[in-house]
Design an enzyme around this catalytic site. Structure first.
Site, PDB file in Angstrom:
ATOM      1  CE1 TYR A  90      -4.433  -1.094   0.003  1.00 47.45           C
ATOM      2  CE2 TYR A  90      -3.325  -2.999   0.951  1.00 47.45           C
ATOM      3  CZ  TYR A  90      -4.434  -2.440   0.342  1.00 47.45           C
ATOM      4  OH  TYR A  90      -5.525  -3.214   0.072  1.00 47.45           O
ATOM      5  CD  GLU A 133      -6.842  -6.033   1.200  1.00 43.91           C
ATOM      6  OE1 GLU A 133      -5.623  -5.921   1.463  1.00 43.91           O
ATOM      7  OE2 GLU A 133      -7.438  -5.283   0.409  1.00 43.91           O
TER       8      GLU A 133
END
Length: 402
Positions: free
Chosen positions: A98, A140
């Protein structure tokens, strides 16, 4: 929740950022792949990049999330992001990826908007990104934990037990573990990712719904050969490879199951509407309902070009016949190939003759125009928007529209 100082900044700049999001996401992907070209070859869908579909989907997701933050700050973002999180899990995305995405996405915002991105504006949109990223990471993480695997450890080598020609453009592949142990559990309606190595050495990944009920022995996917409509992009890379090369005895890299289009446990009425290859998650649901001897009311709607194009047609009819509360309604566009039957119609699918109960839960899968039309009819008939769920094969171009 967005901080108090960032709310007015994001609200004020959302129109200009939203209007430029397609340009921003185009630049974002260009910069990302310049730094990390292997991501385009081995992770991202090259076809969706070529058509611009992935850029549209990302723009829609960012716009939807930012709008939610400023317009409905009390709502949790999980519902908006669950579909993306499941897709990420099927690809093995991990939290450490990310920061790379954030650096290039926020850099693209600054480059496209120029002087409009003051330090205050930049900080506010960085907060938006990390709220979105951290929400995805949390979902997630939970999905990986529920599967009992380390983050990103989703790939397994499975053997093709059977290869079946289902129609001129569709084959089904029955998959099993190579060690003889049971396949992982899944919920009816979920999908897996399949990763193949193409002739140029690139590894490309596509998602395919599991098209039978969970039986803990094998999985089945049904693959339609994707053909380019206008010649601007090639035929589907992975689907063409699977049609040409995947045979019984071969092995494939397949992910653990993912996807948020799953049956509710309650016994309330169901409406399952599909078109084309969108039948596959509905078959899994129907098979599960038949195996569990469900008696709830079930309306099954399917649209296709012709009966010959209708993949798993006999199987679908058989499953419906085994469910005492189910009825099947078929539409075929080509009148010349119409099959006889009391609930077989010509033309594009419509729900005009149906009256779903107010507590019906609807599941849609098929081309976006089909799902838009069916969803519109269901809402007009009184169903709550939250009761209408959908699955798309590929980037979710619908996410930012509501």
């Amino acid at each position: 929740m967005l901080s108090a100082q960032s709310v007015p900044v994001v609200r004020a700049t959302l129109p200009v950022v939203g209007a430029s999001l397609t340009t921003i996401t185009d630049l974002f992907y260009r910069r990302l792949f310049e730094e990390r070209p292997e991501l385009l070859r081995h992770l991202f869908n090259r076809t969706n990049q070529a058509t611009g579909a992935q850029r549209q989907a990302l723009a829609g997701a960012v716009a939807a999330f930012a709008t939610l933050l400023v317009e409905r700050p009390g709502e949790r973002p999980d519902a908006v992001l669950a579909r993306i999180a499941h897709k990420h899990v099927s690809l093995g995305i991990t939290a450490d990826q990310y920061p790379l995405v954030g650096r290039h996405l926020l850099g693209a915002v600054a480059e496209v908007l120029g002087d409009a991105v003051t330090p205050e504006v930049g900080a506010a949109w960085e907060e938006v990104y990390w709220l979105m990223a951290n929400a995805l990471i949390a979902v997630e993480y939970r999905l990986y934990a529920e599967a009992g695997v380390a983050d990103g450890d989703v790939w397994r080598r499975l053997e093709i037990a059977e290869h079946r020609e289902e129609s001129p453009d569709a084959v089904s592949l029955v998959l099993r573990r190579t060690d003889g142990r049971p396949t992982a559990a899944f919920r009816p309606g979920q999908y897996v990712s399949v990763r193949v190595e193409l002739p140029d050495g690139a590894h490309q990944i596509r998602q395919y719904s599991l098209s039978t009920a969970p039986d803990h022995k094998t999985w089945r996917i049904t693959v339609k050969r994707e053909r380019a409509a206008d010649g601007t992009v090639p035929d589907g890379e992975v689907s063409s490879w699977l049609h040409t090369h995947a045979r019984a005895g071969d092995t494939l890299d397949v992910s653990l199951p993912a996807g948020d289009l799953v049956l509710p446990d309650a016994g309330t009425p169901l409406l399952l509407a599909s078109a084309g290859i969108g039948i596959t998650p509905m078959l899994s649901m129907l098979d599960h309902l038949a195996v569990t001897s469900a008696t709830r009311p079930i309306t099954v709607v399917h649209a296709d070009r012709t009966p010959q194009d209708h993949v798993h047609r006999d199987e679908q009819a058989d499953l419906v016949s085994r469910l005492p509360g189910a009825d099947l309604h078929l539409w075929y566009e080509d009148d010349a190939h119409r099959s006889p039957g009391p609930q077989v119609f010509t033309g594009r699918a419509t729900l005009g003759h149906l009256t779903p109960a107010p507590d019906t839960t609807a599941f849609l899968c098929g081309p976006l125009p089909f799902m838009r039309a069916v969803r519109g009819e269901l809402l007009a008939k009184g169903l709550h928007p939250a009761a209408v769920h959908y699955e798309v094969f590929g980037p979710d171009l619908w996410l930012g529209e509501d």
